[in-house]
Design a protein around this motif. Structure first.
Motif, PDB file in Angstrom:
ATOM      1  N   UNK A 166       0.847  -1.208   0.000  1.00 52.17           N
ATOM      2  CA  UNK A 166       0.000   0.000   0.000  1.00 52.17           C
ATOM      3  C   UNK A 166       0.878   1.252   0.000  1.00 52.17           C
ATOM      4  N   UNK A 167       1.911   1.239   0.867  1.00 57.47           N
ATOM      5  CA  UNK A 167       2.801   2.403   0.922  1.00 57.47           C
ATOM      6  C   UNK A 167       3.499   2.611  -0.421  1.00 57.47           C
ATOM      7  N   UNK A 168       3.961   1.506  -0.995  1.00 60.16           N
ATOM      8  CA  UNK A 168       4.665   1.633  -2.277  1.00 60.16           C
ATOM      9  C   UNK A 168       3.730   2.171  -3.356  1.00 60.16           C
ATOM     10  N   UNK A 169       2.476   1.702  -3.349  1.00 56.68           N
ATOM     11  CA  UNK A 169       1.508   2.201  -4.332  1.00 56.68           C
ATOM     12  C   UNK A 169       1.272   3.697  -4.147  1.00 56.68           C
ATOM     13  N   UNK A 170       1.202   4.096  -2.890  1.00 60.00           N
ATOM     14  CA  UNK A 170       0.983   5.506  -2.605  1.00 60.00           C
ATOM     15  C   UNK A 170       2.164   6.335  -3.131  1.00 60.00           C
ATOM     16  N   UNK A 171       3.373   5.851  -2.860  1.00 59.56           N
ATOM     17  CA  UNK A 171       4.560   6.565  -3.359  1.00 59.56           C
ATOM     18  C   UNK A 171       4.550   6.609  -4.894  1.00 59.56           C
TER      19      UNK A 171
END
Ligand code: ADP
Ligand code: MG
Ligand code: ZN
Length: 474
Positions: free
Chosen positions: A283-288
């Motif tokens: 999720x964090x990577x997608x957000x970045x």
């Protein structure tokens, strides 16, 4: 024997965060000495570091832009060495688990694409700055603890052209992705080059030397050339290359030893007990990923699709400020081709002559676009576009203000234009005769006479229409 050079690069890029990597001190260039420091970044024992989340996002962004694999588990170590630019006597860096692994980028050399592999990108702290005067040295710790990424290539380069092409492209990507401002003269992007020579058909690499802290692209190219020459001369006269760290003086072209090269174990890398490893979620990577800005290659394609010539596209993309200025101007006046022409021919002409600074323009992209719009609409004469731009630069006034004050708006008094043209045709019967006999090139001459007389008070298109009409019908 012929020798073949091999080069690997370590590029340090300071991240464009608001604060430092493990404390809240500002990450700002300049300022008075030792003013952006706290007990954390000054190396006092006991201060608890807290990882800057934005810095983590920016190194991951670099990883996306350079096709790296992103480690889902990443951690930091202390790299110990004693030097006065490092108050804690260790630098927080990454050894075992860097944030980014692998990846690379493609460069183009004389029409040929070549892929250059990266080994890793890790996130670490910058050191302070030392200045030397006579027999005194001064330490400024404003830069200590500023987030820095180190982009390490594989030994994939074999000429200074390849190295220069790589650094140029890398710098542009970092700049356009808002990762690093790329200001090499301020030290926010610096390169270390590792160079070795081996007999042409050898499958082993030779002993390498490392030239540290090169801070302009031209200096990088020249340093690589100079070191290849130096090593070639040593090897050809039967000598041996000593593995060492070197300094390059770009003014004299001289290469001098800095220190014997430290091996990794000399740094006594150890786990930092105060810094937790980071586990990254999808999720964090997608957000970045969703916040990754448009990269230079995508802008290149977009600009080409507007029908702008490849040379002009390259010029617009040479610096992010220019490209952003162009994009903002087009938002005001949607005519990319004429805006591009105005920027490349007039604005950058002045920038190159030192009469304007893209970073400190006294007008907005939108004001600039308006002027071009008035020209294209025939409200302002194209010939005085450059004079109005100069006034805008000098006075900070808008095009509208300047045209109002100096009475530069084209007056569409067609009766007056007709009178002038009648006069010119009467005064040049020979030219009129030639035109009617098919010598159309005299049209330019008659147009010139009319423009001279009208002194920019009528739109060229209007003059042309009336002149054509009269020549055909008289
Ligand atoms: P260190 O961290 O000690 O400087 P690394 O092994 O991380 O050493 O390598 C640093 C850089 O040197 C990398 O870019 C690598 O590709 C390059 N390199 C390693 N060996 C050679 C060599 N023999 N010739 C040229 N470049 C080399
Ligand atoms: Mg190194
Ligand atoms: Zn601090």
């Amino acid at each position: 024997m012929k020798f073949y050079p091999t080069i690997g690069l370590e590029t340090h890029a300071e991240l464009m965060t608001e604060s430092k990597l493990f404390c809240g001190c500002p990450n700002e260039f300049g300022g008075s000495e030792n003013n952006h420091c706290c007990i954390g970044c000054s190396g006092f024992p006991g201060a608890l570091p807290e990882l800057n989340k934005k810095a983590l996002e920016l190194i991951i962004r670099a990883g996306f832009a350079l096709d790296c694999e992103i480690s889902r588990f990443t951690k930091w170590e202390r790299k110990n060495y004693f030097y006065p630019d490092l108050p804690a006597a260790y630098q927080t860096s990454q050894m075992e688990r860097p944030v980014c692994v692998g990846g690379g980028l493609e460069i183009n050399i004389n029409g040929e694409n070549k892929f250059k592999r990266l080994n890793r990108i890790h996130l670490e702290e910058d050191a302070g700055k030392l200045t030397h005067e006579g027999n005194k040295s001064y330490a400024d710790y404003n830069r200590t603890g500023v987030p820095l990424i180190e982009i390490v290539t594989e030994p994939d380069f074999h000429s200074s052209e390849e190295v220069v092409a790589y650094v140029e492209k890398l710098r542009r990507i970092l700049q356009f992705a808002d990762i690093c401002d790329g200001k090499m003269e301020q030290g926010s992007l610096r390169c270390d080059v590792n160079i070795s020579l081996a007999p042409e058909n050898s499958d082993k690499l030779g002993t390498r030397t490392e030239i540290k802290n090169l801070n302009s692209i031209k200096a990088i190219g020249r340093a690589v050339e100079a070191e290849i020459t130096r090593q070639t001369e040593i090897l050809e006269s039967g000598g041996k290359i000593v593995q060492q760290t070197l300094k390059y003086n770009d003014l004299t072209g001289e290469i001098t030893p800095m220190r014997e090269k430290a091996d990794a174990f000399d740094y006594r890398y150890m786990i930092d007990p105060d810094i937790k490893p980071v586990v990254l979620t999808e999720e964090e990577l997608d957000e970045f990923r969703s916040r990754l800005p448009e990269l230079p290659q995508a802008r290149f394609e977009r600009y080409k699709s507007y029908g702008i010539s490849e040379n002009d596209v390259k010029t617009l993309l040479s610096e992010k400020v220019i490209s952003d200025f162009f994009d903002n101007a087009v938002k005001t006046y949607d005519s990319p081709k004429s805006i591009a022409n105005f920027i490349v021919v007039e604005l950058l002409g002045r920038v190159n002559r030192g009469e304007a600074d893209m970073e400190k323009l006294p007008f907005s992209a939108s004001d600039f676009a308006e002027l071009q719009k008035y020209v294209d609409e025939g409200k302002v004469n194209r010939d005085i576009r450059k004079d109005i731009l100069r006034d805008m630069l000098e006075t900070g006034k808008t095009a509208v203000q300047i045209c109002d004050e100096k009475n530069l708006w084209i007056k569409e008094d067609t009766g007056a234009v007709e009178a002038v043209i009648d006069k010119i045709l009467a005064a040049n019967p020979k030219a009129v005769e030639q035109y009617r006999n098919g010598e159309v090139k005299v049209f330019g001459f008659l147009m010139g006479q009319a423009s001279k007389e009208l002194k920019g008070s009528a739109a060229p298109a209007t003059v042309k229409n009336i002149l054509e009409g009269k020549l055909k019908n008289a």
